[in-house]
Write an enzyme that holds these catalytic residues in place. Structure first.
Site, PDB file in Angstrom:
ATOM      1  CE  LYS A  62      -4.456  -0.177   2.152  1.00 19.06           C
ATOM      2  NZ  LYS A  62      -5.106  -0.025   3.450  1.00 19.06           N
TER       3      LYS A  62
HETATM    4  C1  E4P Z   1      -8.381   0.265   3.390  1.00 21.90           C
HETATM    5  O1  E4P Z   1      -7.598   0.049   2.493  1.00 21.90           O
HETATM    6  C2  E4P Z   1      -8.423   1.569   4.091  1.00 21.90           C
HETATM    7  O2  E4P Z   1      -7.219   1.804   4.774  1.00 21.90           O
HETATM    8  C3  E4P Z   1      -9.608   1.610   5.031  1.00 21.90           C
HETATM    9  O3  E4P Z   1     -10.741   1.140   4.338  1.00 21.90           O
HETATM   10  C4  E4P Z   1      -9.842   2.988   5.611  1.00 21.90           C
HETATM   11  O4  E4P Z   1     -11.045   2.974   6.323  1.00 21.90           O
HETATM   12  P1  E4P Z   1     -11.460   4.133   7.340  1.00 21.90           P
HETATM   13  O5  E4P Z   1     -11.816   5.336   6.548  1.00 21.90           O
HETATM   14  O6  E4P Z   1     -12.665   3.573   8.055  1.00 21.90           O
HETATM   15  O7  E4P Z   1     -10.291   4.347   8.257  1.00 21.90           O
END
Ligand code: E4P
Length: 217
Positions: free
Chosen positions: A84
């Site tokens: 990521k």
């Molecule tokens: C996934 O890849 C993201 O990091 C996650 O869905 C973020 O979610 P949030 O906005 O609830 O923190």
């Protein structure tokens, strides 16, 4: 559409994987902290053994060379990971290098169609538009998913769209309708998708009718 579980809690993944609906997992530093994961490698290794699709693990560095170094370290584990990378200019420099090395990337923190388009051009394997966080500030998160799906289709772009920051089951359904390839779903939201009060009432009625039939024999 595929479903990823948006958690680093191994017990949750272990519980839900046997249902056959969990294809992959996404983690981020906040989720790893929430799960109290100190042995990141051990945790990612175990998660990878539970799902078929790549497990996303996020870099911490902000400069391209730092991100590339972290990504190479993660990929040296020889596990099915997607790295990521945050949606910044430096992030895309890293994605461009990593994609040429065959390292899977998931460009995260995408809040606009133009960001998603650039991430795909840089060679991202996945792009993650944050639906819920956009909705939180009165923007339409699903619109970004819909636009990206439309553009990727026109140009035959292989980058897969992960609808992220999902808050409730309707987000999942609408992401599917908007053309997301994947929705990454928090455990609570996925669990609520299994249930319907009419299913519970129906089961109860079938069981009581069956019991009545047995007793009348
Ligand atoms: C996934 O890849 C993201 O990091 C996650 O869905 C973020 O979610 P949030 O906005 O609830 O923190």
């Amino acid at each position: 559409m595929q479903i990823f579980l948006d958690t680093a809690k191994i017990d949750e993944i272990r519980k839900l994987a046997p249902t056959g609906v969990v294809d992959g997992v996404t983690t981020n530093p906040s989720l790893l902290a929430k799960a109290g994961c100190k042995d990141i490698k051990g945790a990612i290794k175990e998660i990878c053994s539970l799902v078929k699709e790549p497990v996303s693990v996020e870099v911490i560095g902000t400069m391209a060379d730092q991100m590339i170094k972290e990504a190479r370290e993660y990929s040296s584990w020889k596990l099915n990971t997607a790295i990521k990378i945050p949606m910044t200019e430096e992030g895309l420099k890293a994605v461009s290098v990593l994609s040429k090395e065959g390292i899977k990337t998931n460009v995260t923190l995408i809040f606009s169609t133009s960001q998603g388009l650039l991430a795909a051009k840089a060679g991202a394997t996945f792009v993650s538009p944050f639906v819920g966080r956009l909705d939180d500030i009165s923007h339409n998160g699903l619109e970004v998913v819909r636009d990206l799906a439309h553009i990727f289709k026109i140009y035959g772009i292989n980058t897969r769209i992960i609808a992220a920051s999902i808050r409730h089951p309707i987000h999942v359904v609408e992401s599917a309708k908007a053309g997301a390839h994947i929705a990454t779903v928090p455990t609570k939201v996925l669990e609520s998708m299994f249930r319907h009060p009419l299913t519970d009432i129906g089961i109860e009625k079938f069981l009581s009718d069956w019991k009545g039939l047995q007793e009348s024999k």
